[in-house]
Scaffold this motif. Structure first.
Motif, PDB file in Angstrom:
ATOM      1  N   ASP A  72       0.863  -1.180   0.000  1.00  0.00           N
ATOM      2  CA  ASP A  72       0.000   0.000   0.000  1.00  0.00           C
ATOM      3  C   ASP A  72       0.900   1.231   0.000  1.00  0.00           C
ATOM      4  O   ASP A  72       1.483   1.581   1.018  1.00  0.00           O
ATOM      5  CB  ASP A  72      -0.919   0.002   1.217  1.00  0.00           C
ATOM      6  CG  ASP A  72      -1.912   1.158   1.201  1.00  0.00           C
ATOM      7  OD1 ASP A  72      -1.785   2.033   0.324  1.00  0.00           O
ATOM      8  OD2 ASP A  72      -2.791   1.189   2.076  1.00  0.00           O
ATOM      9  N   THR A  73       1.058   1.868  -1.158  1.00  0.00           N
ATOM     10  CA  THR A  73       1.882   3.072  -1.257  1.00  0.00           C
ATOM     11  C   THR A  73       0.989   4.282  -1.395  1.00  0.00           C
ATOM     12  O   THR A  73       0.033   4.282  -2.166  1.00  0.00           O
ATOM     13  CB  THR A  73       2.814   3.022  -2.481  1.00  0.00           C
ATOM     14  OG1 THR A  73       2.026   3.116  -3.666  1.00  0.00           O
ATOM     15  CG2 THR A  73       3.617   1.734  -2.506  1.00  0.00           C
ATOM     16  N   SER A  74       1.269   5.323  -0.649  1.00  0.00           N
ATOM     17  CA  SER A  74       0.495   6.558  -0.787  1.00  0.00           C
ATOM     18  C   SER A  74       0.964   7.353  -1.992  1.00  0.00           C
ATOM     19  O   SER A  74       0.202   8.103  -2.582  1.00  0.00           O
ATOM     20  CB  SER A  74       0.620   7.418   0.477  1.00  0.00           C
ATOM     21  OG  SER A  74       1.945   7.858   0.646  1.00  0.00           O
ATOM     22  N   CYS A  75       2.247   7.226  -2.341  1.00  0.00           N
ATOM     23  CA  CYS A  75       2.791   7.896  -3.528  1.00  0.00           C
ATOM     24  C   CYS A  75       3.862   7.026  -4.170  1.00  0.00           C
ATOM     25  O   CYS A  75       4.811   6.623  -3.504  1.00  0.00           O
ATOM     26  CB  CYS A  75       3.412   9.249  -3.168  1.00  0.00           C
ATOM     27  SG  CYS A  75       2.256  10.499  -2.594  1.00  0.00           S
ATOM     28  N   LEU A  76       3.710   6.740  -5.456  1.00  0.00           N
ATOM     29  CA  LEU A  76       4.756   6.046  -6.196  1.00  0.00           C
ATOM     30  C   LEU A  76       5.928   6.999  -6.429  1.00  0.00           C
ATOM     31  O   LEU A  76       5.822   8.205  -6.177  1.00  0.00           O
ATOM     32  CB  LEU A  76       4.200   5.544  -7.526  1.00  0.00           C
ATOM     33  CG  LEU A  76       3.102   4.484  -7.436  1.00  0.00           C
ATOM     34  CD1 LEU A  76       2.442   4.293  -8.803  1.00  0.00           C
ATOM     35  CD2 LEU A  76       3.664   3.163  -6.933  1.00  0.00           C
ATOM     36  N   TYR A  77       7.039   6.463  -6.941  1.00  0.00           N
ATOM     37  CA  TYR A  77       8.187   7.332  -7.190  1.00  0.00           C
ATOM     38  C   TYR A  77       7.826   8.442  -8.178  1.00  0.00           C
ATOM     39  O   TYR A  77       8.237   9.579  -8.022  1.00  0.00           O
ATOM     40  CB  TYR A  77       9.368   6.512  -7.727  1.00  0.00           C
ATOM     41  CG  TYR A  77      10.619   7.340  -7.850  1.00  0.00           C
ATOM     42  CD1 TYR A  77      11.420   7.610  -6.745  1.00  0.00           C
ATOM     43  CD2 TYR A  77      10.984   7.898  -9.071  1.00  0.00           C
ATOM     44  CE1 TYR A  77      12.545   8.397  -6.850  1.00  0.00           C
ATOM     45  CE2 TYR A  77      12.117   8.688  -9.182  1.00  0.00           C
ATOM     46  CZ  TYR A  77      12.894   8.932  -8.072  1.00  0.00           C
ATOM     47  OH  TYR A  77      14.010   9.727  -8.175  1.00  0.00           O
ATOM     48  N   GLU A  78       7.038   8.117  -9.199  1.00  0.00           N
ATOM     49  CA  GLU A  78       6.526   9.129 -10.121  1.00  0.00           C
ATOM     50  C   GLU A  78       5.211   8.631 -10.696  1.00  0.00           C
ATOM     51  O   GLU A  78       4.739   7.553 -10.360  1.00  0.00           O
ATOM     52  CB  GLU A  78       7.525   9.413 -11.246  1.00  0.00           C
ATOM     53  CG  GLU A  78       8.002  10.888 -11.330  1.00  0.00           C
ATOM     54  CD  GLU A  78       6.897  11.921 -11.273  1.00  0.00           C
ATOM     55  OE1 GLU A  78       6.118  12.075 -12.254  1.00  0.00           O
ATOM     56  OE2 GLU A  78       6.813  12.611 -10.248  1.00  0.00           O
ATOM     57  N   ARG A  79       4.623   9.402 -11.566  1.00  0.00           N
ATOM     58  CA  ARG A  79       3.295   9.071 -12.085  1.00  0.00           C
ATOM     59  C   ARG A  79       3.329   7.923 -13.094  1.00  0.00           C
ATOM     60  O   ARG A  79       4.295   7.735 -13.814  1.00  0.00           O
ATOM     61  CB  ARG A  79       2.673  10.308 -12.733  1.00  0.00           C
ATOM     62  CG  ARG A  79       2.339  11.427 -11.756  1.00  0.00           C
ATOM     63  CD  ARG A  79       1.666  12.559 -12.481  1.00  0.00           C
ATOM     64  NE  ARG A  79       2.490  13.057 -13.575  1.00  0.00           N
ATOM     65  CZ  ARG A  79       2.004  13.700 -14.643  1.00  0.00           C
ATOM     66  NH1 ARG A  79       0.710  13.887 -14.779  1.00  0.00           N
ATOM     67  NH2 ARG A  79       2.831  14.148 -15.582  1.00  0.00           N
ATOM     68  N   ILE A  80       2.232   7.180 -13.112  1.00  0.00           N
ATOM     69  CA  ILE A  80       2.064   6.082 -14.060  1.00  0.00           C
ATOM     70  C   ILE A  80       0.786   6.299 -14.865  1.00  0.00           C
ATOM     71  O   ILE A  80       0.009   7.212 -14.596  1.00  0.00           O
ATOM     72  CB  ILE A  80       1.982   4.718 -13.334  1.00  0.00           C
ATOM     73  CG1 ILE A  80       0.755   4.707 -12.402  1.00  0.00           C
ATOM     74  CG2 ILE A  80       3.261   4.431 -12.583  1.00  0.00           C
ATOM     75  CD1 ILE A  80       0.418   3.330 -11.864  1.00  0.00           C
ATOM     76  N   LYS A  81       0.578   5.430 -15.868  1.00  0.00           N
ATOM     77  CA  LYS A  81      -0.671   5.401 -16.622  1.00  0.00           C
ATOM     78  C   LYS A  81      -1.513   4.253 -16.056  1.00  0.00           C
ATOM     79  O   LYS A  81      -1.344   3.102 -16.455  1.00  0.00           O
ATOM     80  CB  LYS A  81      -0.384   5.184 -18.110  1.00  0.00           C
ATOM     81  CG  LYS A  81       0.476   6.259 -18.726  1.00  0.00           C
ATOM     82  CD  LYS A  81       0.800   5.944 -20.182  1.00  0.00           C
ATOM     83  CE  LYS A  81       1.679   7.016 -20.799  1.00  0.00           C
ATOM     84  NZ  LYS A  81       2.028   6.714 -22.207  1.00  0.00           N
ATOM     85  N   PRO A  82      -2.414   4.539 -15.125  1.00  0.00           N
ATOM     86  CA  PRO A  82      -3.120   3.462 -14.421  1.00  0.00           C
ATOM     87  C   PRO A  82      -3.928   2.547 -15.326  1.00  0.00           C
ATOM     88  O   PRO A  82      -4.046   1.352 -15.061  1.00  0.00           O
ATOM     89  CB  PRO A  82      -4.022   4.216 -13.437  1.00  0.00           C
ATOM     90  CG  PRO A  82      -4.114   5.607 -13.951  1.00  0.00           C
ATOM     91  CD  PRO A  82      -2.828   5.877 -14.651  1.00  0.00           C
ATOM     92  N   SER A  83      -4.464   3.083 -16.422  1.00  0.00           N
ATOM     93  CA  SER A  83      -5.290   2.258 -17.313  1.00  0.00           C
ATOM     94  C   SER A  83      -4.469   1.208 -18.051  1.00  0.00           C
ATOM     95  O   SER A  83      -5.023   0.254 -18.597  1.00  0.00           O
ATOM     96  CB  SER A  83      -6.021   3.145 -18.319  1.00  0.00           C
ATOM     97  OG  SER A  83      -5.095   3.838 -19.143  1.00  0.00           O
ATOM     98  N   GLU A  84      -3.138   1.366 -18.052  1.00  0.00           N
ATOM     99  CA  GLU A  84      -2.274   0.420 -18.759  1.00  0.00           C
ATOM    100  C   GLU A  84      -1.537  -0.514 -17.800  1.00  0.00           C
ATOM    101  O   GLU A  84      -0.583  -1.189 -18.192  1.00  0.00           O
ATOM    102  CB  GLU A  84      -1.273   1.185 -19.633  1.00  0.00           C
ATOM    103  CG  GLU A  84      -1.955   2.006 -20.718  1.00  0.00           C
ATOM    104  CD  GLU A  84      -0.957   2.694 -21.634  1.00  0.00           C
ATOM    105  OE1 GLU A  84       0.082   2.083 -21.944  1.00  0.00           O
ATOM    106  OE2 GLU A  84      -1.221   3.846 -22.030  1.00  0.00           O
ATOM    107  N   THR A  85      -1.966  -0.554 -16.557  1.00  0.00           N
ATOM    108  CA  THR A  85      -1.362  -1.463 -15.582  1.00  0.00           C
ATOM    109  C   THR A  85      -1.739  -2.911 -15.908  1.00  0.00           C
ATOM    110  O   THR A  85      -2.904  -3.221 -16.157  1.00  0.00           O
ATOM    111  CB  THR A  85      -1.836  -1.124 -14.156  1.00  0.00           C
ATOM    112  OG1 THR A  85      -1.394   0.197 -13.830  1.00  0.00           O
ATOM    113  CG2 THR A  85      -1.279  -2.112 -13.138  1.00  0.00           C
TER     114      THR A  85
END
Length: 376
Positions: free
Chosen positions: A119-132
């Protein structure tokens, strides 16, 4: 192989305004008053929210995981996370992956209970969640995350001290850091932490000034006044402005050059962090306080590009504050990747005081006519 990491509650404000100097791209963080004992690190469900061209994050990045270790690897456009599931019988319907632009939650349904794997509150940087994409590979859960910025190197999945030290060191490209604010002690302690993490040289203008004058700051103030101390520190900052890969702790309060708006010519050679002790009791009031200080511009400190609001001070929190400062610096530079190069140009042109609107070579930034930009 990476280990899990934790951090404390904080507050971010990132503004992309670059017009007036006091509204230059800024990052503001808030720390609640430290308790007598080291607290249990808290996470928050309210991660990033966009509002009026600013981004708010209610907590410093945190992570909790039931696994002892996780494996992390990076590709050109994606990152991969592998979590050990052990020898339990698990199918895809037992796995729940919730990915947002800046956060990731992974849960496992087993034996009638729902267990949080990460459970991370913030990843290292932004991702494209729809492509996970995620799948089970033998006894491992594999999660592939697409980067928003393919060019950005991810040292880890989360913002640990180690990942930030590595990542920010690359983003800075040798640009120095200056710590300003009301407290010389706080500036000194955070400067040492940052220098160790980044592999930079720690420098202390108080120590340099006292060595030069062969007397303490207090005795200097008594004999010659505040202005004399600020003048000498200004000369020291001029000498340091051409130095790369340094973290400079400046003299705090009204003694120092940084408290005077007309003494920032050479401070602009590096990234500046204002470590500000706050009377605010919560994040909202800290945010309002920071905005007032930035907009009023009455203190030289308000020229700083990063503001860290402290609801109290405890030296045991030095590394935590340093980690938050690195996180803020990372966001500042990612908002404009040309900033380190622009700082370098500013130095090469002689730190003439025209930051951030750097004038052409040979131009006098103090001139009131249009000789810098003749009519064509």
């Amino acid at each position: 192989m990476a280990t899990s990491s934790t951090s404390t509650s904080t507050f971010f404000l990132i503004s992309n305004s670059t017009k007036p100097i006091n509204l230059l791209t800024k990052t503001v963080l808030y720390f609640p008053k430290p308790k007598l004992t080291i607290p249990r690190w808290a996470s928050s469900n309210s991660n990033f929210k966009k509002l009026n061209n600013r981004v708010f994050c209610s907590t410093l990045p945190t992570v909790s995981t039931k696994t002892t270790h996780y494996e992390f690897s990076e590709g050109s456009s994606e990152v991969e996370l592998r979590l050990k599931l052990g020898d339990i019988d698990v199918s895809s319907k037992d796995i729940f992956v919730d990915a947002n632009e800046n956060s990731l939650v992974i849960k496992l349904q087993h034996s009638g209970s729902l267990r949080t794997l990460m459970d991370t509150s913030c990843l290292y940087e932004r991702i494209k969640p729809s492509e996970t994409i995620w799948y089970i590979d033998d006894d491992e859960l594999v999660v592939n995350l697409k980067k928003q910025d393919p060019e950005l190197n991810w040292p880890d999945i989360i913002e640990s001290w180690e990942s930030l030290s590595s990542g920010v060191s690359q983003l800075l490209k040798g640009t120095s850091i200056y710590l300003v604010g009301e407290s010389t002690e706080i500036n000194q302690k955070i400067a040492r932490e940052l220098a160790v993490g980044l592999g930079y040289t720690p420098l202390d203008t108080k120590e340099l000034l006292e060595a030069f004058g062969k007397k303490t700051i207090d005795s200097w103030v008594t004999s010659e006044g505040f202005d004399a101390v600020a003048e000498v520190e200004g000369a020291i900052l001029e000498n340091l402005s051409s130095q790369a890969r340094t973290v400079v702790a400046t003299i705090g309060g009204e003694h120092g050059a940084a408290s005077r708006t007309n003494k920032w010519r050479h401070l602009f050679a590096g990234f500046t962090i204002w470590l500000s002790q706050s009377e605010a009791t919560d994040e909202a009031s800290a945010r309002d306080e920071a905005r007032r200080h930035i907009q009023d511009g009455l203190q030289g400190f308000s020229n700083a590009e990063v503001v860290v609001k402290l609801g109290g001070w405890d030296a045991n929190y030095s590394k935590t504050v340093a980690q938050a400062s690195l996180s803020a610096l990372k966001r500042l530079i990612l908002s404009d990747k040309k900033l380190p190069g622009k700082k370098s140009l500013y130095i090469r042109l002689g730190c003439r005081g025209d930051w951030p609107d750097i004038k052409p070579p040979g131009c006098d930034p103090s001139a009131t006519d249009n000789t810098c930009f003749p009519q064509l």
